[in-house]
Every structure is written in C-alpha cells, then in structure tokens.
Design a protein around this motif. Structure first.
Motif, mmCIF file in Angstrom:
data_model
loop_
_atom_site.group_PDB
_atom_site.id
_atom_site.type_symbol
_atom_site.label_atom_id
_atom_site.label_comp_id
_atom_site.label_asym_id
_atom_site.label_seq_id
_atom_site.Cartn_x
_atom_site.Cartn_y
_atom_site.Cartn_z
ATOM 1 N N GLY A 238 -2.137 9.003 -1.170
ATOM 2 C CA GLY A 238 -3.111 9.659 -1.107
ATOM 3 C C GLY A 238 -3.300 10.382 0.265
ATOM 4 O O GLY A 238 -2.512 10.382 0.998
ATOM 5 N N LYS A 239 -4.689 10.670 0.293
ATOM 6 C CA LYS A 239 -5.177 11.628 1.632
ATOM 7 C C LYS A 239 -6.351 10.922 1.901
ATOM 8 O O LYS A 239 -7.251 10.884 1.373
ATOM 9 C CB LYS A 239 -5.045 13.044 1.455
ATOM 10 C CG LYS A 239 -3.693 13.552 1.385
ATOM 11 C CD LYS A 239 -3.939 15.265 1.152
ATOM 12 C CE LYS A 239 -2.552 15.928 1.090
ATOM 13 N NZ LYS A 239 -2.649 17.498 0.869
ATOM 14 N N GLY B 33 -7.467 3.422 4.236
ATOM 15 C CA GLY B 33 -6.697 2.591 3.545
ATOM 16 C C GLY B 33 -7.002 2.405 2.138
ATOM 17 O O GLY B 33 -6.523 2.359 0.877
ATOM 18 N N ARG B 34 -8.183 3.034 1.696
ATOM 19 C CA ARG B 34 -8.833 2.853 0.381
ATOM 20 C C ARG B 34 -8.292 3.906 -0.513
ATOM 21 O O ARG B 34 -8.273 4.217 -1.709
ATOM 22 C CB ARG B 34 -10.319 3.403 0.567
ATOM 23 C CG ARG B 34 -11.343 2.178 0.749
ATOM 24 C CD ARG B 34 -11.270 1.140 0.187
ATOM 25 N NE ARG B 34 -11.736 -0.242 0.619
ATOM 26 C CZ ARG B 34 -11.722 -1.320 0.016
ATOM 27 N NH1 ARG B 34 -11.263 -1.662 -1.083
ATOM 28 N NH2 ARG B 34 -12.450 -2.437 0.625
ATOM 29 N N ALA B 35 -7.502 4.927 0.203
ATOM 30 C CA ALA B 35 -6.827 5.973 -0.703
ATOM 31 C C ALA B 35 -5.548 5.743 -1.154
ATOM 32 O O ALA B 35 -4.823 6.402 -1.862
ATOM 33 C CB ALA B 35 -6.908 7.244 0.120
ATOM 34 N N GLY B 36 -4.934 4.399 -0.547
ATOM 35 C CA GLY B 36 -3.434 4.302 -0.825
ATOM 36 C C GLY B 36 -3.373 2.954 -1.864
ATOM 37 O O GLY B 36 -2.351 2.226 -1.605
ATOM 38 N N MET C 215 0.663 -1.266 0.059
ATOM 39 C CA MET C 215 0.025 0.092 0.031
ATOM 40 C C MET C 215 0.998 1.075 0.062
ATOM 41 O O MET C 215 1.798 1.236 0.662
ATOM 42 C CB MET C 215 -0.818 -0.272 1.382
ATOM 43 C CG MET C 215 -1.993 0.873 1.074
ATOM 44 S SD MET C 215 -3.389 1.059 2.567
ATOM 45 C CE MET C 215 -2.224 1.804 3.723
ATOM 46 N N TYR C 216 0.480 2.216 -0.692
ATOM 47 C CA TYR C 216 1.149 3.509 -0.890
ATOM 48 C C TYR C 216 0.804 4.179 0.681
ATOM 49 O O TYR C 216 -0.098 4.104 1.238
ATOM 50 C CB TYR C 216 0.828 4.444 -1.920
ATOM 51 C CG TYR C 216 1.136 3.512 -3.266
ATOM 52 C CD1 TYR C 216 2.376 4.140 -3.655
ATOM 53 C CD2 TYR C 216 0.448 2.773 -3.922
ATOM 54 C CE1 TYR C 216 2.662 3.517 -5.003
ATOM 55 C CE2 TYR C 216 0.613 2.327 -5.102
ATOM 56 C CZ TYR C 216 2.114 2.683 -5.760
ATOM 57 O OH TYR C 216 2.392 1.976 -6.924
ATOM 58 N N PRO C 217 1.723 5.198 0.897
ATOM 59 C CA PRO C 217 1.491 6.171 1.762
ATOM 60 C C PRO C 217 0.257 6.977 1.886
ATOM 61 O O PRO C 217 -0.067 7.431 0.921
ATOM 62 C CB PRO C 217 2.585 7.067 2.184
ATOM 63 C CG PRO C 217 3.320 6.997 0.784
ATOM 64 C CD PRO C 217 2.985 5.811 0.178
ATOM 65 N N VAL D 83 -12.393 0.129 -5.714
ATOM 66 C CA VAL D 83 -12.457 0.912 -6.635
ATOM 67 C C VAL D 83 -11.385 1.577 -7.193
ATOM 68 O O VAL D 83 -10.615 2.152 -6.346
ATOM 69 C CB VAL D 83 -13.631 2.010 -6.291
ATOM 70 C CG1 VAL D 83 -13.893 3.073 -7.118
ATOM 71 C CG2 VAL D 83 -14.863 1.372 -5.345
ATOM 72 N N PRO D 84 -10.826 1.467 -8.281
ATOM 73 C CA PRO D 84 -9.666 1.942 -9.132
ATOM 74 C C PRO D 84 -9.886 3.439 -9.131
ATOM 75 O O PRO D 84 -11.085 4.097 -9.475
ATOM 76 C CB PRO D 84 -9.748 1.269 -10.165
ATOM 77 C CG PRO D 84 -11.085 0.953 -10.893
ATOM 78 C CD PRO D 84 -11.688 0.852 -9.514
ATOM 79 N N GLY D 85 -8.777 4.049 -8.879
ATOM 80 C CA GLY D 85 -8.751 5.643 -9.021
ATOM 81 C C GLY D 85 -8.669 6.309 -7.993
ATOM 82 O O GLY D 85 -8.725 7.774 -7.942
ATOM 83 N N VAL D 86 -9.290 6.133 -6.915
ATOM 84 C CA VAL D 86 -9.393 6.520 -5.741
ATOM 85 C C VAL D 86 -8.111 7.077 -5.166
ATOM 86 O O VAL D 86 -7.342 6.072 -4.621
ATOM 87 C CB VAL D 86 -10.193 5.842 -4.909
ATOM 88 C CG1 VAL D 86 -10.316 6.670 -3.433
ATOM 89 C CG2 VAL D 86 -11.738 5.570 -5.197
#
Length: 748
Positions: free
Chosen positions: A477-478, A469-472, A320-322, A428-431
């Motif tokens: 993401g934020k 976690g959905r943002a990374g 997962m990204y930060p 969901v992709p793109g979030v």
C-alpha cells in the motif's frame, strides 16, 4: 489544477485507466490533470498543487527486512541487554506472501436506527451447535495470525514470569489470541482492559465466536452501565475504569489470576493508575500468584519494564506488506479539509482499486469532508471508481460505525474518514491507501481556569507509523502524509501521556478512598507533577470530598462509589438534600449519553430550533438543564416518532432510561455500604431515597435543581465584578463572557 508525482512523465488519464485494468499494476508515475467537472469543488483554494515526493532519508517502504512467508519472529529480551534492531524507528517486518485475511473485529448492530451500544445490539442468539461450527471456521483464520505460531512459547513465557511486557503490531492478533491461550492455564478469571468501550465490547464479541460460546458466558465484557458477564466468566474484557472500580471494592483482586493491560501505549490516566495498584500488590507480596501482562503496539517497552522492576520484554513481530511513504511537497496547506479532499480525488483517479483511510483531527473536519465528497462524487469521471465517503469517530452509533466493514459493489471505493480511533483496536479490511493529516485533537487541562480545552495538535512519530501501517495489512500500500518529511522528523517520538495534560481529580479521589495519603511518593508510572496533584486536592476540598486534614469525607466516599465524574456525583447527592432527586437524576442521565440531541446543519437548523423550543417552554427561560428534563418527559409520552421529527436520538433516550435505573442502584449502594450508619439510620435513608425516586405530579422546583448543579460545579462559576468583568470563583482568573449557546443551537 494538477497533482504531481515524482519520477514520471505525463500520461493520458483514460490510457492509464485501461492499462490498470488490463495489467492490474500499480501506477507510480505521471501527472494527472483533473477533468473540468472537478473544478467545481466547493473548497477554498482552487489552484493548489499537492505534490507527494518519495521518502529520501528513510527507507522507501516501511518494511526493511523481509522474512520468509511461513514464519514470524518472536524475540525475548531482558531490559539489561542491548536494545535489539526491533527498536529502529522506521523498521517494520515485511511478509509479501502473507495471504490469510487479517483479524477483523466487528461491532454488530442490525437496527437501522441504532444509537445504542448496549448488549442487546449484538446478534449472539445462535445455538451451541452453531457456535461450535463457527468456532471451527474461525480456527483456520486464527492459525494464520502471526501470534498463533508462537502459542506455546508465549504461554510458557507468561507462566514463568509474574510480569510480562508484550510488544506486538496492530493486527498481529495479540488482543484476541493471547487471552485465549491463557484460559487453560488459569484457575480464576482473566481480565483484559481496553481504553475504549467500543473496543471492549467488539473484542469480547469476536473472542466469544472464536471460543465457541455465547457472549456473556465464558467470555464477556463490562463497560459503564453495561455488564455482559457472570461470576463464572473465564475471560472478561472491560474498560480500565471498570477494573479500577473493582480494585476499590477488592484491593487484592481475588477473583482474577491474570490481569492484561491492553493498548498500554495510549497511556490513559486510569491505565497508569491501575499499573500503580498492580505494582503495589506485587511488591508487597500480597498476590504472589497474580500474573500481569502489559501489551502495547508501539516500542515504548522500556518505560513499562523499568516500572515493574525490569520485567522481561517479549517482541512478536507481525506480518505486513510494504507501505510506500509519500510526503507533501513544499506548498503550505492551510486548509486541511481542502488538502484531504484533493488528495482523495488524486488517489481515486490514479491508483488501482483499494479503499482509502483518511486520518483527520476531529468530528467537525470529518463531517465537512463527508458532505463535500458526497456533493462531488457524481461529478467525477465515470471511468474512476465512485467514491463512498464514510465517517468514523467515537460519537457515532455502533450501526453507523459498522458501515465501514460492509462490502461495496464493484466500481465503488470506500473513503473512510476517521479520527485516531482507527489507529488501534479496529482493523478495517480492504484498505490499501492511507492519507494522514498529521493532526489529532487532545484534551488539555487548564489549572488556572479549572477547565479542559480541546486543542488540535500534531501527532507523534509512533502514531504516524501506526497510521501508515494500516495500508499494509492485506497487500502493498501507500501512505500519503500531508506534511513534509522534515516535519515528520521533528515530531516527538511518543505521544505525551494523558496524566501529564488532563486533570486527575478522579484518580486522586480514588487514592484517598483507598487510604493513600502520600500522593507525591505513590507508585506513579509517570508523576503528574505537584501542580496537578494540588489542583485536584483543592477541587475535591471545594466539593466537600476532603476535610481540613485531607481525609476523605462521607460525601467523598459516596462520590467514589457513583460511576460519574465527581462533579455530577455531588449534584445527585445534593439533590437528595434539596428534595429534587427525581428531575435531577433524569437530567444527569441525559448528560451521560453522547449525541442525544443530533446536530442540524444548513437551512433546516432554524426551523428545527423553533420546533424544539415549543417543547421546552421552561428551558427557554431557565437554560439547557431544564430543557433536557422537558425533552425527556416529552419522549416518555410521545416516543420514537417524536424523536425522528425533532432530530433526537431514539435509542439515546432509551439509554437514558437504562442509565437512570442503574444510577438508582448505585445510589442505594452508597447507603448500604456506608459503615458509619446504624441499621436504623440506613433504613430511614433508604426509605427517603426510594420515595424521592418516584415521579410526583408537583410543580417543578427549578431553583432547587439549579442549586444542585451549582453545588457540583462550584469550581466552574464566576463572580461579577463592579467593572462588569467576571472572575472565576476558584482561582480569581479574569474571564469574559461573549455569549451563551444552549443545547438547541441558539443564543439565550
């Protein structure tokens, strides 16, 4: 009106947009003054500031320990060992170089007016060659999933242990990949339970593509009223309720060699009940060859491990990204819709491209946000992306839900407004941005009233991390949390289990049907408490499912066979005795379909209610149940165009017909499986039942219909007192009736 961000200075909006387009960098500072056009936002408080401050006590991102991009971590832990670092509450694994696309489970429906979730809405008519080619394409995606790297180790670990607890982040691929890893290792079938029907169907469709077979052959699914599987199916996704029904028919689950309980952290009543049955099978030694896997996305593994006699725990840390955490300032935000809308505008105007996922409590809040954003979108500056609001909640049709996966043209940004259905199961992709209201709606059972109440409550810390976690999933993401940091720290660690706050009438009936009398000492994963058990026993006794000795009656046995709530089962069985089964089964089938009658808001509501009244003359006098029957009869004669004119769900009514036919089969089964009847008695009852199924051109016996429902819902009745008050029949609770609203939206 302005929004504040920490650690920055003021900067002109147009310059900021140019800088983002030229460099592609993320804006993290600056105060943005919204254009004058945005002052027309139709919400309550126009001068409210929303100030997001950086996380001070926690790590600034959700990711604390980056790993090399080429590997993920798999940890095996025995519960007696010290707790590993994985249990640190705010620790997530960072993989900044992870560039493969995440697993996306998509529910496919090509019908523009679809309101159905049946199997015919899936597009799986491709040939065997096409399926094989598609499977080869998806294999490359599968190999990039974190969990695929540990295929051999996971398979070996499961083979060596009868019970395995697997903890893996959402998006790691555990729901789709682990069952496929185990297919070659199993001679019998594999069952994978899901709490939601949508998840069971969509996961099966995805896995059938990856496995290279047609849905319903080697890979299938089974949910209430829909069975896309066959006796030769190797891997079957099914709801926990369907597996429980199979347990009732076959206590030893002989056709399965592996049972996988997915999304166990949601702690539904039926999942807890299934765990109790599986433990009984294992402890008794009845099924020494049965493998049990409990999969969860959050770190509550010790509870499951202790329940299964200290079963080993397997941790699979995903990539997962930060994700940067931002908390709202000191201002109190009473109107959550207002706060969410303003946060969306701020993100849309200040952040680089990327979709936004907003978590709200329920359907009403989501619909209000969508309506406001649709009005507001054309007024926003053209330099900012055009926002496209999309709702996501369980009551939406599959076609409407699938819109969140569609790609938008350049210059547009998806704003997905969802309930906690988006926390798990669906990626969901793109979030890149998540706005978290910190609220959810839960059903609370009131023992004194014998009724359920839907309440809005704060989420847990585990849910907050799931949402963040959905943002990374694809890039850094934020998450914008619409509550203060101290509020987050005061949230409960885990969500309260469903069995602690819901009624357990159906589980108790199931246990009674299986001959389990010592309910207090049964193998509960979490004891529901003596009050809940006694309340359920009292309700079942009142309905006639239990006799004076607490044993299940013939009526109770029939109730357990029907795939309905116990109250509706009593309604159907009573209707046979009353001789009014044909209309009652129509009404019960209508009650089993969500959103059959669509909501109409605004100026059209009164006009639509007037039109609907003209099609239910008896319902206007005798209530909603009779109105539903009249609507269904009209649908059968007028069809689709009438549904569109009256704002009814066309495919919803098609599902009513499907459910009606399946209920007929279940009702025939209640007689065929009744061992207390002789063959002659069975034949007579079957003949009587089949004759009642036929629609007859007779005068509708409305009193008999209402008496059937009164018998089933006797615990929900109240008695009028001399002082014009009312007391509930079951407990004597004093209640007050303000007014009655029927299904068409007007007072009776």
């Amino acid at each position: 009106m302005s929004y504040d961000q920490p650690n920055g200075s003021s900067q002109d909006y147009s310059k900021k947009r140019k800088r983002k387009r030229s460099k592609g960098s993320k804006v993290t500072s600056g105060e943005i003054a919204l254009p004058e056009s945005t002052t027309q936002i139709p919400v309550k408080s126009q001068n409210k500031k929303i100030k997001f401050g950086d996380d001070s006590n926690e790590a600034k991102t959700l990711d604390a320990t980056p790993l090399p991009a080429s590997e993920s971590t798999l940890t095996i832990e025995k519960p007696t060992a010290p707790k590993s670092d994985t249990f640190k509450e705010d620790k997530t694994i960072t993989k900044k170089d992870y560039k493969s696309k995440p697993k996306v489970v998509k529910y496919i429906d090509h019908a523009s007016d679809s309101d159905s979730d049946d199997a015919n809405d899936f597009n799986f008519s491709r040939s065997l060659l096409q399926s094989t080619e598609r499977a080869k394409e998806l294999l490359q995606v599968r190999q990039n999933l974190p969990i695929y790297q540990h295929k051999d180790k996971i398979t070996q670990f499961v083979t060596e242990n009868q019970v395995t607890i697997i903890i893996g982040e959402t998006g790691s691929g555990k729901s789709t990949q682990i069952p496929q890893f185990l297919i070659p290792e199993n001679r019998k079938a594999i069952a994978v339970t899901q709490p939601r029907r949508v998840a069971a169907a969509s996961l099966a469709s995805r896995v059938s593509e990856e496995y290279g077979c047609k849905l319903g052959s080697d890979v299938g699914y089974q949910v209430r009223f829909t069975n896309m599987s066959n006796p030769r199916t190797k891997l079957k996704y099914l709801t926990d309720g369907m597996l429980l029904r199979e347990i009732m028919l076959d206590r030893e689950l002989k056709k399965y060699s592996t049972i996988i309980l997915d999304e166990a952290h949601e702690r539904t009543i039926l999942t807890d009940l299934i765990m109790g049955f599986l433990k009984s099978l294992i402890v008794s030694g009845t099924r020494k060859d049965l493998k049990v896997i409990v999969m969860s996305a959050t770190l509550n593994a010790e509870l499951f491990s202790r329940f299964f006699n200290n079963a080993p725990i397997l941790y699979v840390e995903g990539k997962m990204y930060p994700v940067t955490q931002m908390y709202v300032g000191d201002e109190s935000n009473q109107d959550i819709v207002d706060c969410v809308i303003r946060s969306i505008i701020k993100v849309n105007m200040t952040e680089p491209e990327g979709d936004v996922l907003c978590f709200l409590a329920g359907q009403e809040e989501i619909d209000n946000c969508v309506k406001t954003l649709e009005q507001l979108a054309p007024q926003l500056p053209r330099e900012a992306p055009l926002i496209v609001p999309l709702p996501l909640y369980a009551a939406l049709s599959p076609h409407q839900q699938s819109k969140i996966f569609e790609k938008l043209p350049k210059g547009r940004r998806k704003i997905i407004l969802a309930t906690n259905i988006a926390e798990t199961s669906i990626t969901v992709p793109g979030v890149k941005y998540v706005i978290d209201s910190g609220l959810r709606k839960v059903k609370i059972w009131k023992h004194n009233l014998g009724l359920s109440t839907l309440l809005t409550t704060p989420i847990s810390q585990a849910s907050a991390r799931q949402r963040a976690g959905r943002a990374g999933r694809e890039s850094a993401g934020k998450v914008f949390r619409l509550y203060q940091e101290q509020e987050y720290l005061n949230l409960p660690k885990q969500q309260e289990s469903e069995i602690k706050r819901n009624d357990i009438i159906l589980p108790i009936l199931t246990l009674k049907k299986l001959g389990i009398d010592d309910l207090l000492n049964w193998t509960w994963l979490e004891d529901p408490g003596q009050e809940s058990i006694l309340s359920a026993l009292n309700t079942l006794y009142t309905l006639g499912a239990l006799n004076d000795a607490g044993k299940i009656t013939n009526l109770g046995y029939k109730m357990s066979v029907l795939p309905l709530p116990p109250q509706l089962s009593v309604v159907l069985i009573t209707a046979i005795e009353m001789g009014c089964l044909a209309p009652v089964i129509d009404i019960v089938s209508c009650l089993s379909v969500d959103n059959l009658i669509l909501n109409v808001t605004g100026e059209l509501r009164d006009e639509m209610n007037f039109k609907r009244r003209s099609h239910c003359p008896k319902g206007n006098t005798h209530g909603d149940l009779i109105a539903l029957y009249e609507f269904y009869q009209t649908f059968q004669s007028l069809g689709k165009e009438w549904c569109q004119e009256m704002m009814f769900s066309y495919k919803g009514f098609k599902n009513v017909l499907k459910i009606k036919n399946q209920l007929k089969e279940y009702m025939l089964a209640t007689i065929k499986q009744d061992d207390s009847l002789s063959d002659d008695a069975k034949d007579k009852q079957l003949t009587n039942l089949r004759s009642q199924f036929e629609e007859k051109d007779e005068v509708l016996d409305i009193p008999a219909i209402l008496k059937s429902f009164l018998k089933g819902f006797i615990t929900n009745t109240a008695v009028g007192m001399p002082d014009r008050s009312f007391r509930t029949f079951n407990t004597g609770q004093l209640i007050k009736i303000v007014h009655q609203l029927n299904c068409r939206g007007f007072k009776k």
